[in-house]
Design a protein around this motif. Structure first.
Motif, PDB file in Angstrom:
ATOM      1  N   TYR A 100      35.742  40.321  40.016  1.00 37.57           N
ATOM      2  CA  TYR A 100      36.960  39.784  39.397  1.00 37.57           C
ATOM      3  C   TYR A 100      37.733  40.894  38.690  1.00 37.57           C
ATOM      4  CZ  TYR A 100      39.956  36.615  36.685  1.00 37.57           C
ATOM      5  OH  TYR A 100      41.035  35.966  36.128  1.00 37.57           O
ATOM      6  N   ILE A 101      37.028  41.734  37.973  1.00 36.59           N
ATOM      7  CA  ILE A 101      37.692  42.826  37.244  1.00 36.59           C
ATOM      8  C   ILE A 101      38.225  43.870  38.219  1.00 36.59           C
ATOM      9  CG2 ILE A 101      37.356  44.730  35.610  1.00 36.59           C
ATOM     10  CD1 ILE A 101      35.267  42.895  34.204  1.00 36.59           C
ATOM     11  N   LYS A 102      37.415  44.222  39.235  1.00 38.23           N
ATOM     12  CA  LYS A 102      37.814  45.267  40.182  1.00 38.23           C
ATOM     13  C   LYS A 102      38.963  44.851  41.079  1.00 38.23           C
ATOM     14  CE  LYS A 102      33.320  46.604  41.164  1.00 38.23           C
ATOM     15  NZ  LYS A 102      32.320  46.935  42.146  1.00 38.23           N
ATOM     16  N   SER A 103      38.905  43.627  41.582  1.00 37.24           N
ATOM     17  CA  SER A 103      39.857  43.235  42.625  1.00 37.24           C
ATOM     18  C   SER A 103      41.060  42.466  42.107  1.00 37.24           C
ATOM     19  CB  SER A 103      39.142  42.406  43.688  1.00 37.24           C
ATOM     20  OG  SER A 103      38.631  41.216  43.111  1.00 37.24           O
ATOM     21  N   ASN A 104      41.097  42.136  40.850  1.00 35.45           N
ATOM     22  CA  ASN A 104      42.196  41.336  40.318  1.00 35.45           C
ATOM     23  C   ASN A 104      43.441  42.199  40.135  1.00 35.45           C
ATOM     24  OD1 ASN A 104      43.768  39.435  38.768  1.00 35.45           O
ATOM     25  ND2 ASN A 104      41.828  38.397  38.389  1.00 35.45           N
ATOM     26  N   ILE A 105      44.589  41.649  40.465  1.00 32.37           N
ATOM     27  CA  ILE A 105      45.818  42.440  40.339  1.00 32.37           C
ATOM     28  C   ILE A 105      46.313  42.506  38.899  1.00 32.37           C
ATOM     29  CG2 ILE A 105      46.615  42.058  42.700  1.00 32.37           C
ATOM     30  CD1 ILE A 105      48.463  39.865  41.602  1.00 32.37           C
ATOM     31  N   LYS A 106      45.816  41.614  38.055  1.00 33.60           N
ATOM     32  CA  LYS A 106      46.263  41.626  36.665  1.00 33.60           C
ATOM     33  C   LYS A 106      45.615  42.781  35.902  1.00 33.60           C
ATOM     34  CE  LYS A 106      44.582  38.397  34.003  1.00 33.60           C
ATOM     35  NZ  LYS A 106      44.228  37.179  33.368  1.00 33.60           N
ATOM     36  N   ASP A 107      46.262  43.218  34.850  1.00 29.42           N
ATOM     37  CA  ASP A 107      45.778  44.366  34.093  1.00 29.42           C
ATOM     38  C   ASP A 107      45.067  44.002  32.806  1.00 29.42           C
ATOM     39  OD1 ASP A 107      46.562  46.402  35.838  1.00 29.42           O
ATOM     40  OD2 ASP A 107      48.611  46.346  35.080  1.00 29.42           O
ATOM     41  N   SER A 108      45.285  42.769  32.294  1.00 27.33           N
ATOM     42  CA  SER A 108      44.630  42.416  31.035  1.00 27.33           C
ATOM     43  C   SER A 108      43.756  41.186  31.232  1.00 27.33           C
ATOM     44  CB  SER A 108      45.654  42.188  29.935  1.00 27.33           C
ATOM     45  OG  SER A 108      46.497  41.119  30.276  1.00 27.33           O
ATOM     46  N   PHE A 109      42.695  41.133  30.426  1.00 27.07           N
ATOM     47  CA  PHE A 109      41.689  40.092  30.563  1.00 27.07           C
ATOM     48  C   PHE A 109      41.303  39.583  29.176  1.00 27.07           C
ATOM     49  CE2 PHE A 109      41.278  43.063  34.038  1.00 27.07           C
ATOM     50  CZ  PHE A 109      41.170  42.248  35.146  1.00 27.07           C
ATOM     51  N   GLU A 110      40.867  38.318  29.145  1.00 26.36           N
ATOM     52  CA  GLU A 110      40.325  37.738  27.921  1.00 26.36           C
ATOM     53  C   GLU A 110      38.832  37.481  28.147  1.00 26.36           C
ATOM     54  OE1 GLU A 110      41.976  34.372  25.187  1.00 26.36           O
ATOM     55  OE2 GLU A 110      40.577  33.456  26.618  1.00 26.36           O
ATOM     56  N   ILE A 111      38.004  38.113  27.324  1.00 28.58           N
ATOM     57  CA  ILE A 111      36.555  37.939  27.428  1.00 28.58           C
ATOM     58  C   ILE A 111      36.077  37.152  26.213  1.00 28.58           C
ATOM     59  CG2 ILE A 111      34.322  39.108  27.389  1.00 28.58           C
ATOM     60  CD1 ILE A 111      35.472  41.359  28.928  1.00 28.58           C
ATOM     61  N   THR A 112      35.308  36.109  26.481  1.00 28.03           N
ATOM     62  CA  THR A 112      34.680  35.340  25.412  1.00 28.03           C
ATOM     63  C   THR A 112      33.198  35.685  25.414  1.00 28.03           C
ATOM     64  OG1 THR A 112      36.259  33.546  25.724  1.00 28.03           O
ATOM     65  CG2 THR A 112      34.270  33.037  24.467  1.00 28.03           C
ATOM     66  N   VAL A 113      32.694  36.093  24.252  1.00 33.75           N
ATOM     67  CA  VAL A 113      31.278  36.476  24.135  1.00 33.75           C
ATOM     68  C   VAL A 113      30.625  35.681  23.018  1.00 33.75           C
ATOM     69  CG1 VAL A 113      31.732  38.837  24.958  1.00 33.75           C
ATOM     70  CG2 VAL A 113      31.660  38.382  22.498  1.00 33.75           C
TER      71      VAL A 113
END
Length: 194
Positions: A100-113
């Motif tokens: 998901y991180i490698k192939s996604n065209i978007k540049d920002s992500f929201e991670i919930t930990v």
């Protein structure tokens, strides 16, 4: 393949055949890399675009095992031991997370930990991360300065890192040098030669 009673993945069959042929050589240094090649290529390249987290899958949880320095994850405040609950609101296994991180065209992500029982959300942008393969320090013994350089892998950018570390040690007037290649996983012949 067409007459088999179940559906088969032709790529997996071909990979298995190649792996079997190479194992028949009985050469411990001849191996076949299937899906592992992408990770190995990132290591040899010495850089990649991502968030800078190392994740392991333990007890059906994605646990952050390491944070790379100078990475979005470090800047955002993620920590080793954080359990990744979701990425952009989606629960994923380890392979899905990496893809998901490698192939996604978007540049920002929201991670919930989850950290110490508390849910935390982090927003971060993917960026180019340089993997460090060379470390150095100085030991002083009997009024002598002993330079020490450790090289973990011979990636495409190892020579530049090595030269910078060696130049820094020389500026500090070292008397001798130890080059530590223990546990080095190999890599590019050109990097070794340089």
């Amino acid at each position: 393949l067409n007459n088999y009673y179940e559906e088969l993945d032709e790529n997996k069959i071909v990979d298995g055949a190649i792996k079997g042929m190479l194992e028949a050589t009985k050469d411990p240094y001849t191996t076949f890399m299937g899906d592992e090649y992408d990770s190995f290529d990132i290591t040899l390249n010495g850089e990649y675009e991502g968030l800078g987290i190392e994740v392991c899958y333990i007890n059906q949880e994605n646990i952050i095992s390491g944070i790379l320095s100078d990475s979005p994850a470090k800047e955002a405040g993620l920590q080793p031991g954080d359990i990744i609950l979701s990425l952009d609101g989606k629960t994923m296994n380890l392979d899905e997370l990496a893809n998901y991180i490698k192939s996604n065209i978007k540049d920002s992500f929201e991670i919930t930990v989850k950290r110490n029982g508390e849910k935390l959300k982090f927003n971060m942008a993917r960026k180019k991360i340089t993997l460090k393969s060379v470390w150095s320090k100085i030991y002083e013994k009997e009024n002598k300065k002993i330079g020490y350089i450790y090289v973990s892998v011979f990636a495409r950018n190892t020579y530049t890192q090595f030269k910078n570390e060696l130049d820094n040690l020389k500026k500090q007037n070292i008397d001798s040098l130890i080059l530590d290649l223990r546990d080095n996983s190999g890599g590019e012949l050109d990097a070794v030669t340089d």
